[in-house]
Write a protein that holds these residues in place. Structure first.
Motif: not given
Lengths: 376, 283
Positions: A84-87, B173, B175-176, B179, B198, B280
């Motif tokens: 779950a890293l911030f992309r 997700s 999850e982000e 987190a 995002s 990215i």
């Protein structure tokens, strides 16, 4: 920071994910939550983190009751299964995130922040990747960045969900050791979820074995191996052969195979006998204490030992049996694939039907040498 | 398993038809349905000199229509940016009865003939209509005012925002967000620092598409706009007026302005998005 779970339960609709359970985790301990999928281990981890609320029970961090404390105030480090890293952030920004969102009064100055990020990246040995984006990293690197990010706010509790699940075997092994060292060095309390028993045994101070939303056993790896307290634990740790034992007033019978237990009331019952694969010997002749005819299906040398796969002849098992022999023994006896052999347990663990708790440990041969009809 | 026999298939064999054929066919169709009409449009203006061209496109009434069109399209696409995002959000994140119906309804503006939409909106928002009646009582007039233009534009172009944001939102997700929360971020910080960055490229593309669509919208708008010169006339109407006067070159000249504006906007958005993705992915 010690963690105390008291009477925690969780339901999702009608599904009971966790039956009421209690668990004490000591300060500085590394705990592995081990179980098959659906056993409730991840749910338990998420409840500790505050990402999920328990239906009943209380959670204490040290003396502090955190049952109703929101996840963001619990101050735990959490490493997610898929990282779950911030992309859209660089590695450095990912690591700095926890510091940047702090209240203004507590937030370190930009200079301190970049110093701390640098330090964290050095701890995870990835300082050279600070300017990269997550998608440019390998799985192992992502894992370590996720860990650095979780550690940035200096949590006293670190929670990891299947931390090595998505990595290949070699990377997994390195990261495991590295994590254990880091844990010992920094002294936080860690809880991690895994379905891999090797991982649980290698990393944990104590392992919590779970199934169907219940805790089956909590013990150190050594104790767990020596004294598994249920069939489930035995089965789950693998490398074990199962014999469905039907007592017929003379011996345990299963098809045309039999095993003769020592004379004792507790063993003269129906149940299951477990035999570890390295506590099983093979012979071309049957003997009076056990007759377990098998066919050699495969012979696989793995390192110092040879694994011999056996398929039962004329009796039932759910899985193939396996014997682990030394190369020397195998050479002396010279089996080859397709041979018919007799397996004889040296040590067995008997779970009588309807009796809970630890198994009865049996050791063969128990008859005086003169009473043996055949050699073992 | 390797060996000299491993590579037995011809090197260039692919599942899909060859590059040359597929590119050729694609280019042919693009030429027929996109480039040819566009070229025709430009060709119509070839009889005009530059000063004539400028004279036509800088007519004060027309300039007023540019302002009305761009302003309304801007307002409509901003509105769609906010509410389209909200709509995509509930469609992705929540389970509720009727969700599938709502999801299908989002495409209604695409399916409905725009003139029908315009007439319906005009009826609904006129001073005797259900909504217009209510709004009039609090002093807001929608039908036959510039506000009506915005409503019609927003209606016809909202699917662009929803349908571009939805898949990206699905990909983020949960999850982000979690987190972010475990790291101590407030809901507000999670939204602005984790979710929005995002989402921003897709949202921007959606809003830009919505904007360009609104620039060219005709059918839905003219029925509700009132079409008062200098106040509520849109550029597409001006093209239509020129066409009715059989002044094809002038109509084409105006159309070329709209076309150029839309194209350059889309190009800019495209370049920006490409640069973002390159950053990215590090390529």
């Amino acid at each position: 920071m010690s963690i105390r779970l008291d009477n925690i339960s969780k339901q999702f609709g009608k599904f009971e994910a966790l039956s009421p359970l209690s668990l004490d985790i000591n300060n500085g301990e590394m705990i592995g939550l081990l179980g098959p999928s659906g056993s409730g281990k991840t749910t338990l981890l998420r409840i500790i983190a505050g990402l999920e609320n328990a239906n009943t029970g209380t959670i204490h961090f040290g003396d502090h009751d955190v049952t109703n404390v929101h996840v963001r105030e619990r101050r735990v480090g959490f490493v997610f299964q898929n990282y779950a890293l911030f992309r859209h952030m660089t590695v450095a920004d990912n690591v700095a995130f926890g510091l940047q969102v702090m209240e203004r009064a507590l937030r370190p100055s930009p200079a301190e922040m970049s110093k701390r990020v640098k330090q964290l990246l050095e701890i995870v040995q990835l300082g050279h990747l600070a300017a990269r984006y997550p998608e440019q990293l390998s799985g192992g690197q992502k894992q370590r960045i996720a860990l650095a990010r979780a550690l940035a706010t200096k949590p006293e509790v670190l929670l990891l969900d299947e931390p090595f699940g998505a990595l290949d075997a070699k990377v997994r092994k390195d990261l495991r050791r590295w994590l254990r060292n880091l844990h010992d060095e920094l002294g936080f309390t860690s809880v991690f979820v895994t379905h891999d028993q090797d991982e649980a045994l290698e990393l944990s101070d104590r392992v919590v074995v779970m199934s169907n939303g219940k805790i089956e056993q909590v013990d150190s790896p050594v104790e767990l191996y020596a004294h598994p307290n249920s069939r489930f634990v035995f089965d789950f740790f693998g490398n074990v052969n199962q014999f469905k034992a039907n007592w017929n007033n003379k011996h345990w019978q299963n098809g045309n195979a039999f095993i003769l237990p020592p004379v004792a009331e507790a063993t003269q019952k129906n149940g299951y006998l477990y035999v570890r694969s390295h506590e099983l010997s093979l012979s071309k002749k049957a003997n009076s204490q056990a007759s377990l005819p098998c066919k050699v299906v495969a012979i696989n040398p793995v390192g110092a030992e040879v694994r011999v796969e056996l398929s039962p002849i004329g009796w039932d098992t759910t899985e193939l049996w396996e014997a682990k022999l030394t190369h020397q023994v195998l050479n002396e006896q010279s089996f080859s694939r397709g041979d018919e052999v007799y397996a004889t347990p040296q040590v067995g663990y008997f779970f009588a039907d309807g009796v809970r708790g630890e198994p009865i440990i049996l050791r063969w041969p128990f008859l005086a040498p003169g009473h043996l009809m055949f050699d073992i | 398993m390797s060996g000299s026999h491993a590579v037995s298939r011809p090197k260039h064999q692919r599942v899909l038809p060859g590059f040359a054929i597929s590119l050729g066919v694609s280019l042919l169709f693009i030429s027929l349905i996109l480039l040819l009409p566009a070229t025709g449009l430009v060709m119509q203006t070839k009889g005009m000199s530059l000063s004539e061209y400028w004279y036509v496109i800088s007519d004060p009434r027309l300039v007023a229509s540019y302002k009305v069109t761009v302003g309304s399209a801007f307002a409509a696409s901003l509105f769609n940016g906010v509410f389209g995002l909200l709509l995509a959000w509930i469609l992705v994140r929540y389970q509720f009865p009727g969700k599938r119906i709502l999801d299908a309804l989002v495409d209604l503006p695409f399916a409905l003939p725009t003139a029908v939409a315009g007439i319906t909106l005009a009826t609904l928002y006129s001073s005797t209509g259900w909504l217009g009646n209510l709004l009039e009582s609090i002093g807001i007039k929608v039908a036959y005012t510039p506000l009506g233009i915005i409503v019609a534009m927003a209606f016809t172009s909202i699917p662009f925002v929803v349908r571009t944001v939805q898949p990206v939102l699905e990909e983020i997700s949960q999850e982000e967000e979690e987190a972010g929360m475990t790291l101590g971020a407030s809901d507000w910080a999670v939204f602005w620092r984790v979710i929005m960055p995002s989402l921003r490229p897709a949202l921007l593309v959606g809003v830009a598409l919505s904007f360009t669509r609104s620039l060219g919208e005709f059918g839905a708008v003219i029925f509700i706009a009132g079409n008062m010169p200098y106040v509520s006339e849109i550029t597409s109407l001006m093209i239509f007026v020129r066409l009715q006067e059989f002044d094809f070159p002038a109509a084409s000249a105006i159309a070329s302005v709209v076309l150029l504006t839309s194209l350059s906007l889309l190009l800019i958005i495209n370049l920006w998005q490409g640069a973002y993705l390159r950053r990215i992915h590090g390529k």
